[in-house]
Write an enzyme that holds these catalytic residues in place. Structure first.
Site, PDB file in Angstrom:
ATOM      1  N   ASP A   1     -66.847 -84.492-146.004  1.00  0.00           N
ATOM      2  CA  ASP A   1     -66.658 -85.414-145.000  1.00  0.00           C
ATOM      3  C   ASP A   1     -65.516 -86.379-145.178  1.00  0.00           C
ATOM      4  OD1 ASP A   1     -67.269 -85.882-142.152  1.00  0.00           O
ATOM      5  OD2 ASP A   1     -68.116 -87.683-143.055  1.00  0.00           O
TER       6      ASP A   1
ATOM      7  N   CYS B   1     -67.282 -85.010-132.419  1.00  0.00           N
ATOM      8  CA  CYS B   1     -67.576 -85.688-133.840  1.00  0.00           C
ATOM      9  C   CYS B   1     -68.116 -87.008-133.641  1.00  0.00           C
ATOM     10  CB  CYS B   1     -66.559 -85.757-134.768  1.00  0.00           C
ATOM     11  SG  CYS B   1     -66.904 -86.496-136.254  1.00  0.00           S
TER      12      CYS B   1
ATOM     13  N   TYR C   1     -72.612 -87.940-133.554  1.00  0.00           N
ATOM     14  CA  TYR C   1     -72.896 -88.946-134.532  1.00  0.00           C
ATOM     15  C   TYR C   1     -73.584 -90.243-133.903  1.00  0.00           C
ATOM     16  CZ  TYR C   1     -71.343 -86.837-138.643  1.00  0.00           C
ATOM     17  OH  TYR C   1     -71.313 -86.121-139.780  1.00  0.00           O
TER      18      TYR C   1
ATOM     19  N   TYR D   1     -74.113 -95.586-137.015  1.00  0.00           N
ATOM     20  CA  TYR D   1     -73.906 -94.871-135.875  1.00  0.00           C
ATOM     21  C   TYR D   1     -74.548 -95.137-134.660  1.00  0.00           C
ATOM     22  CZ  TYR D   1     -70.907 -91.906-139.150  1.00  0.00           C
ATOM     23  OH  TYR D   1     -70.176 -91.639-140.250  1.00  0.00           O
TER      24      TYR D   1
ATOM     25  N   GLU E   1     -70.065 -78.959-135.609  1.00  0.00           N
ATOM     26  CA  GLU E   1     -70.690 -80.053-135.868  1.00  0.00           C
ATOM     27  C   GLU E   1     -71.982 -79.586-136.297  1.00  0.00           C
ATOM     28  OE1 GLU E   1     -70.263 -83.290-136.138  1.00  0.00           O
ATOM     29  OE2 GLU E   1     -68.405 -83.003-135.512  1.00  0.00           O
TER      30      GLU E   1
END
Length: 229
Positions: free
Chosen positions: A44, A135, A139, A165, A207
């Protein structure tokens, strides 16, 4: 129904699969294999570096200062804020953040980055936004899902990650990208809208694959050549 509302509805199957992935569920339960966490951070970190480069392509294709400002702000967010959830993971496994930087991307992450860069280089602003949106959107919803399902508190293992998040600031970031994509889609041709839809769905699929990649510690296959010693 807006364009992004339609995208969310059409890809609900993948969102649900992401929520139910054992890595994601493990974050809620406070139990993820340490090797998987380390593999995730290694990938990541480099993925987010690439994400910033793609924001840079967005700047180069922007025709007004509003879009330039938006992409510039997102680069700043990744640089200055999105290190915090990584740090939570590092603290849990007892490894310094610097030790997990500079590794080559595993196959899935490598493909994901090249998928986004393909749309960034060959497509317009709509394709860039559509390829990048899953993305932050997944999240955001992961954070909200885990907060609602497990109701973690400050003493829980991954509370800082989940709170980051699920927080309003990240919600604002996701909505800004959705709103801009809706505006672009309203002006796009049907062919352009279809390319946006394809880019979005593939990014959603990637994802899920990213979580799987981290969970199983995916690596590139290794073979010894005939001249290898």
């Amino acid at each position: 129904m807006s364009f992004t509302e339609m995208l969310r509805r059409e890809n609900n199957d993948i969102f649900e699969a992401v929520f139910n992935h054992p890595f994601v569920e493990g974050i809620g339960k406070g139990d993820v294999p340490h090797d998987s966490i380390a593999h995730y951070i290694k990938a990541d970190y480099e993925y987010l570096n690439a994400f910033m480069h793609i924001y840079g392509v967005g700047i180069s294709k922007s025709t007004n200062r509003k879009d330039i400002e938006y992409f510039n702000e997102q680069v700043g967010f990744v640089l200055n804020s999105e290190t915090h959830p990584h740090q939570n993971f590092c603290d849990v496994i007892g490894v310094g953040y610097d030790e997990l930087q500079g590794y080559p991307l595993p196959p899935t992450a490598d493909h994901y980055v090249k998928h986004m860069m393909y749309h960034a280089q060959l497509g317009g602003l709509g394709e860039i936004l559509a390829a990048m949106l899953p993305c932050p959107w997944t999240y955001l919803e992961i954070g909200q899902h885990l907060m609602k399902k497990y109701q973690p508190g400050p003493d829980d293992t991954f509370y800082p990650w989940i709170k980051f998040y699920a927080d309003e600031e990240f919600d604002t970031l996701s909505h800004a990208m959705r709103n801009r994509l809706d505006e672009v889609a309203d002006e796009a041709s049907e062919a352009e809208r279809q390319r946006m839809k394809d880019a979005f769905r593939k990014s959603c699929q990637l994802e899920w694959k990213f979580w799987e990649m981290a969970y199983i510690c995916e690596e590139w296959p290794q073979w010894k050549g005939v001249n290898s010693k």
